[in-house]
Motif scaffolding. Sequence first.
Motif, mmCIF file in Angstrom:
data_model
loop_
_atom_site.group_PDB
_atom_site.id
_atom_site.type_symbol
_atom_site.label_atom_id
_atom_site.label_comp_id
_atom_site.label_asym_id
_atom_site.label_seq_id
_atom_site.Cartn_x
_atom_site.Cartn_y
_atom_site.Cartn_z
ATOM 1 N N ARG A 91 0.676 -1.249 0.040
ATOM 2 C CA ARG A 91 0.277 0.007 0.123
ATOM 3 C C ARG A 91 1.061 1.155 -0.084
ATOM 4 O O ARG A 91 2.013 1.159 0.066
ATOM 5 N N ASP A 104 -7.277 -6.838 -6.072
ATOM 6 C CA ASP A 104 -6.577 -7.032 -7.495
ATOM 7 C C ASP A 104 -5.235 -8.006 -7.286
ATOM 8 O O ASP A 104 -5.345 -8.531 -5.864
ATOM 9 N N LEU A 128 -2.241 -7.498 -6.163
ATOM 10 C CA LEU A 128 -1.582 -7.557 -5.004
ATOM 11 C C LEU A 128 -2.216 -8.176 -3.670
ATOM 12 O O LEU A 128 -1.472 -8.346 -2.802
ATOM 13 N N GLU A 171 -7.557 2.752 -5.421
ATOM 14 C CA GLU A 171 -6.685 1.625 -5.188
ATOM 15 C C GLU A 171 -5.288 2.118 -5.540
ATOM 16 O O GLU A 171 -4.380 1.288 -5.277
ATOM 17 N N HIS A 172 -5.179 3.074 -6.396
ATOM 18 C CA HIS A 172 -3.602 3.311 -6.683
ATOM 19 C C HIS A 172 -2.584 3.579 -5.686
ATOM 20 O O HIS A 172 -1.438 3.470 -5.740
ATOM 21 N N ARG A 187 0.099 1.069 -6.751
ATOM 22 C CA ARG A 187 -0.939 0.453 -7.572
ATOM 23 C C ARG A 187 -1.316 1.032 -8.890
ATOM 24 O O ARG A 187 -2.124 0.677 -9.432
#
Length: 356
Positions: free
Chosen positions: A9, A30, A32, A78-79, A207
């Motif tokens: 993260r 996803d 990860l 999420e990035h 991400r």
Amino acid sequence: MPIESIQGRGATRNAVPTRFNLPERLAEGDWLDEVEALDGVTARRTTITVERPKSILTRNSSPDIGFDRSVNPYRGCEHGCIYCFARPTHAYHDLSPGVDFESRLFIKPDAAKLLHAALSRPGYDVAPIALGTNTDPYQPIEGRFRITRSIIELLTETGHPFTITTKSNRVLRDLDLIAQAAHRGLAAVAMSVTSLDPSISRTLEPRAPAGLKRIAAIRELNEAGVPTLLAVAPIVPQITDHELERIVAAGAEAGARAAFYLPVRLPHEVAPLFRAWLDEHYPDRAAKVMATIQSMRGGKDNDPSFFTRMQGQGPWADLLRTRFAAATRKAGLGTGRLKLRRDLFRAPEGRQMRLL
């Protein structure tokens, strides 16, 4: 010992405020999420909350940005970009602007329906709608829920102008619609590229697709006739600023029509999260980075004032401005905004969209 790992993260902390709560969550993740945490603790799963707002069109009157209305199909991202200025919005839901912002996401499945209603109102005044102004409309969950695509379908069908700002080459999944709108003068894309160095991106925006993939997306969008801008945003002093000229050159070579840049901003809870990130990943220069940021922000971590918050002030901001001007001039890139047509808009017919 933590119950869930935050390996992979962006934020290194997850302090939780206590204000509001929302129920109804669905499991999502996803690749990860499938990787076993290096510390042996169960990996944190991404969850999704269904949000049912009464309206979807957000208005603003800021003199610093080139649009007065926007649509955001998602809340949270999420990035995991550590610098994201939207992180504080999670506090309104009793969630942390830290890791929760990256893993406790909200979706608005009725976004297109709500926008349909807004565009149908008598006297609606047409102006470009901006997508991706708060969180990325092409973060990984878009592949499953396709809310952004449903919005673009409506905008394309009604001849409504729109812009897309993203850090993801996933925008290419909707190239059929975007190119169709662009050929009519209705659409433009701004691709944000922060770094071309994978070792930097891995912690800065863990991400998000790699910078080189975003440059490749600019090329593909350009070849399809979609006017695309390069956004060197944000520039982080002593972390990414040395890449400014390289990024501008790469974007120009890929066919970007114009470019702009933004120095990093650290509003509200973003500042302590960013400081913790620096201590974790760049302890050797953390103090220097913050001193430079503060030199551009009137001695503070953040300057929220109109006219200065987007470009900064002082010698370091002046140097960035000079370097960017020289880089774009050398690359032959413009710095102006792209104009989109407004005269093709036709209000939606009936309660439902026509199918393309």
